[in-house]
Design a protein around this motif. Structure first.
Motif, short mmCIF file in Angstrom:
data_model
loop_
_atom_site.label_atom_id
_atom_site.label_comp_id
_atom_site.label_asym_id
_atom_site.label_seq_id
_atom_site.Cartn_x
_atom_site.Cartn_y
_atom_site.Cartn_z
N ARG A 24 -6.24 12.07 3.25
CA ARG A 24 -4.89 11.61 3.61
C ARG A 24 -4.87 11.19 5.07
O ARG A 24 -5.26 11.97 5.96
CB ARG A 24 -3.88 12.73 3.35
N ASN A 46 -5.80 13.74 -6.20
CA ASN A 46 -7.08 13.22 -5.72
C ASN A 46 -7.16 13.29 -4.20
O ASN A 46 -8.21 13.61 -3.62
CB ASN A 46 -7.27 11.79 -6.20
N LEU A 47 -6.04 12.99 -3.51
CA LEU A 47 -6.04 13.08 -2.04
C LEU A 47 -6.22 14.52 -1.57
O LEU A 47 -6.87 14.77 -0.54
CB LEU A 47 -4.73 12.51 -1.50
N THR A 76 -10.03 15.36 -2.00
CA THR A 76 -10.94 14.67 -1.07
C THR A 76 -10.53 14.84 0.38
O THR A 76 -11.33 14.55 1.28
CB THR A 76 -10.99 13.18 -1.41
N GLN A 90 1.10 8.44 -12.42
CA GLN A 90 0.06 7.81 -11.61
C GLN A 90 0.09 8.34 -10.18
O GLN A 90 -0.96 8.62 -9.58
CB GLN A 90 0.26 6.29 -11.62
N TYR A 91 1.30 8.48 -9.63
CA TYR A 91 1.41 9.05 -8.28
C TYR A 91 0.90 10.49 -8.24
O TYR A 91 0.25 10.90 -7.26
CB TYR A 91 2.86 9.00 -7.82
N ARG A 92 1.13 11.24 -9.27
CA ARG A 92 0.66 12.63 -9.31
C ARG A 92 -0.87 12.69 -9.28
O ARG A 92 -1.46 13.49 -8.53
CB ARG A 92 1.19 13.32 -10.56
N ASN A 93 -1.51 11.81 -10.06
CA ASN A 93 -2.97 11.80 -10.06
C ASN A 93 -3.52 11.39 -8.69
O ASN A 93 -4.52 11.96 -8.21
CB ASN A 93 -3.48 10.84 -11.13
N GLU A 94 -2.88 10.43 -8.04
CA GLU A 94 -3.35 10.02 -6.72
C GLU A 94 -3.16 11.13 -5.69
O GLU A 94 -4.02 11.33 -4.81
CB GLU A 94 -2.61 8.76 -6.27
N ILE A 95 -2.06 11.87 -5.77
CA ILE A 95 -1.82 12.97 -4.83
C ILE A 95 -2.84 14.09 -5.04
O ILE A 95 -3.38 14.65 -4.07
CB ILE A 95 -0.38 13.48 -4.99
N GLU A 132 0.86 -1.19 0.00
CA GLU A 132 0.00 0.00 0.00
C GLU A 132 0.89 1.24 0.00
O GLU A 132 1.78 1.38 0.85
CB GLU A 132 -0.91 0.00 1.22
N LYS A 133 0.62 2.13 -0.91
CA LYS A 133 1.46 3.31 -1.06
C LYS A 133 0.91 4.45 -0.20
O LYS A 133 -0.23 4.90 -0.37
CB LYS A 133 1.50 3.74 -2.53
#
Length: 570
Positions: free
Chosen positions: A123, A116-117, A120, A109-114, A85-86
């Motif tokens: 974190r 998104n966090l 929302t 992919q990490y940029r999109n997840e960051i 889990e990242k």
């Protein structure tokens, strides 16, 4: 980034059959400050008179519950982490916000997840973060040259080579499927080639649980990143975790570098969901059913009944090995062998009764030149008792062999002949056979053997023992000259199968040697014949006695009639 560890710092090894994706680890991190220790000392009254100093034992007896009740909420954190889990660090948040810093698809992919966090606001971590198997991170311990705990260890060549291998899983990157142009098989490897390729590379999946131990409000510095836990899993279900789960043990401690030298404590515990008893029973029954089905499948392949030979048939199975040969004059040896079947023995049509080993170079061992072949062979033979004449013992198969040599100039020489009788009892045997070779008087034959190659050979290898074509009573070898050469070591693993062995009531009386068994049958037949002859003799004696009694009665009657006639005449 030096770190000081307390408690058991060794790695713990676990083996599991469950999927590793179900692994959950709870990590609790807390900073210990001098102010907090002083506050704790003030809140607790002194137990001894005159006690006014903070003892260092406070660090050892500190637990997570005490730290939670004393320290600031900003300096502690608890996170449950799943396998691979990242969790992003503050440094990665600041780095991947910049689109120009993203170079690979994983970075995007990490940029999109960051992003998104941030939208929302979900974190769940601040100081605790992870490096997964896909990240470009390697611990310095992976490059350690030491393999023991000794402080004076000198790393070997293999340890140094292994230290440069980053053992991560190999199937994560898609290849184009092209065949490498380099040679797959190296027929003549050099010593340097062997040393460079003698490296173990077991695929592992690695995960690091990290901690950002920087001061509050200044997170995101790479120098403040410390490894809290290292987890490795291989394809065999072996899980390695360093350090081990705390459980009831004291918390681990890390002292940071810098002017303040803050002290942090943390615990690691297994937070995986335990399987309920009903689920365990269901899984056990499922595995049992699976194993039973596999067992039935194997039964259908093998058969329910063990194959037994017909009545009056003995089957002999021999699994052997030509182990070695030593004491011969020339190098590059190979052995030609064959099995001779006596009368009334047979073998399957596809069975090969001869063979040739590979050519093997010799090496010096205890002042002897030894060639190790380790060449396996197997024979299957059958003996039928109905074809054998009554009163005769069966002959046993004989293993004949000849040792040959071939040098660089393709000069072939015979080095020796020998034979070994197949053991007549089941079991494992290691036999050493002395060999000899024929010679001629004079030096011309030996000079030709040395310079040109070639030597006297037997046309029929069975002449080593008794030729198969010999039908006479005496075999003369007068004038046949030989020379003793080296020895050959051969292993035999013999198995015998016969219906006579299945009678359990006679198992104790029956010898393992089939020859002894057949000898007992011969003795029994001889005994029956003696008893029958004795019975016939008794019958004849009885008839003779009856005839004699009849003759005596007839004679007495004749004498009585003569006496009566004489009296009447008188």
């Amino acid at each position: 980034m030096a770190a000081e560890w307390s408690g058991e710092r060794g790695a713990a090894i676990y083996r599991t059959r469950d999927p590793v994706k179900n692994l959950r680890i709870r990590v609790w991190l807390q900073r210990v400050t001098p102010t907090a220790l002083f506050t704790r000392h003030i809140l607790q009254p002194a137990t001894h008179h005159g006690q006014s100093l903070i003892e260092m034992s406070t660090f050892d007896t500190l637990t997570s519950e005490d730290a939670t009740s004393v320290y600031r909420q900003d300096d502690q954190e608890e996170v449950v982490v799943g396998w691979q889990e990242k969790l992003f660090s503050q440094f990665e948040f600041d780095l991947f916000k910049n689109e120009h810093a993203c170079q690979s698809p994983l970075d995007h992919q990490y940029r999109n997840e960051i992003l998104n966090l941030e939208e929302t606001e979900e974190r769940k971590n601040s100081r605790i973060f992870t490096y997964t198997d896909f990240d470009r991170y390697t611990s310095t311990e992976e490059h350690s040259h030491t393999v023991t705990t000794s402080t004076v260890e000198t790393p070997s060549y293999l340890a140094e080579r292994m230290a440069h291998v980053r053992r991560r899983r190999q199937e994560r990157r898609i290849t184009d499927g092209k065949i490498p142009r380099s040679r797959i098989i190296t027929w003549e490897p050099t010593e340097e080639f062997v040393r460079n390729n003698h490296v173990l590379n077991t695929p592992l999946q690695t995960m690091y649980i990290m901690g950002d131990l920087g001061p509050y409000g200044k997170l995101g510095q790479r120098k403040d990143e410390y490894i809290l836990c290292t987890i490795k899993v291989d394809n065999n279900g072996v899980l390695s975790i360093k350090p081990d789960f705390n459980g009831s043990k004291a918390a681990y401690r890390i002292e940071t570098e810098g002017e303040k030298r803050d002290l942090w404590i943390y615990t690691i515990n297994n937070a995986s969901v335990e399987v309920q008893q009903d689920d365990q029973d269901r899984e056990k029954n499922l595995f049992k059913d699976l194993y039973d089905r596999h067992k039935e499948y194997l039964k259908t392949l093998v058969g329910e009944e063990f194959e037994t030979p017909p009545l009056g048939v003995l089957q002999l199975f021999v699994n052997g090995e030509v182990v070695s040969a030593q004491g011969y004059e020339y190098d590059n040896l190979y052995i030609h062998f064959f099995l001779e079947l006596p009368d009334y023995w047979s073998s399957p049509s596809k069975q090969q009764l001869s063979g040739v080993t590979q050519t093997c170079s010799t090496k010096v061992l205890d002042r002897e030149n030894v060639a190790y072949f380790s060449y396996p062979f197997n024979f299957e033979m059958t003996l039928r008792s109905e074809d054998q004449p009554e009163g005769s013992l069966p002959q046993w198969p004989v293993f004949y062999f000849g040792v040959h040599s071939c040098d660089f100039w393709q000069r072939y020489r015979i080095e020796g002949y020998g034979y070994i009788s197949i053991p007549d009892s089941p079991g494992s045997y290691t036999m050493t056979c002395q060999t000899w070779r024929p010679v001629l008087p004079g030096t011309s034959a030996e000079m030709r053997r040395f310079f040109v190659g070639g030597s006297l050979e037997l046309e029929d290898m069975t002449y080593v023992r008794t030729p198969s074509t010999f039908k006479g009573e005496r075999l003369s070898r007068f004038g046949f000259r030989t020379e003793t050469t080296g020895t050959v070591v051969i292993k035999f693993h013999c198995m015998q199968q016969c219906r006579a062995f299945m009678n359990s009531s006679m198992a104790k009386k029956r010898s393992q040697n089939i020859l002894d068994h057949m000898g007992e049958l011969t003795h029994q037949a001889s005994l029956h014949s003696v008893l029958a002859a004795f019975g016939r003799a008794q019958h004849r004696m009885h008839e003779a006695r009856e005839n004699l009694s009849k003759d005596l009665l007839h004679t007495s009657a004749f004498l009585s009639s003569d006496a009566a006639a004489s009296e009447s005449t008188a």
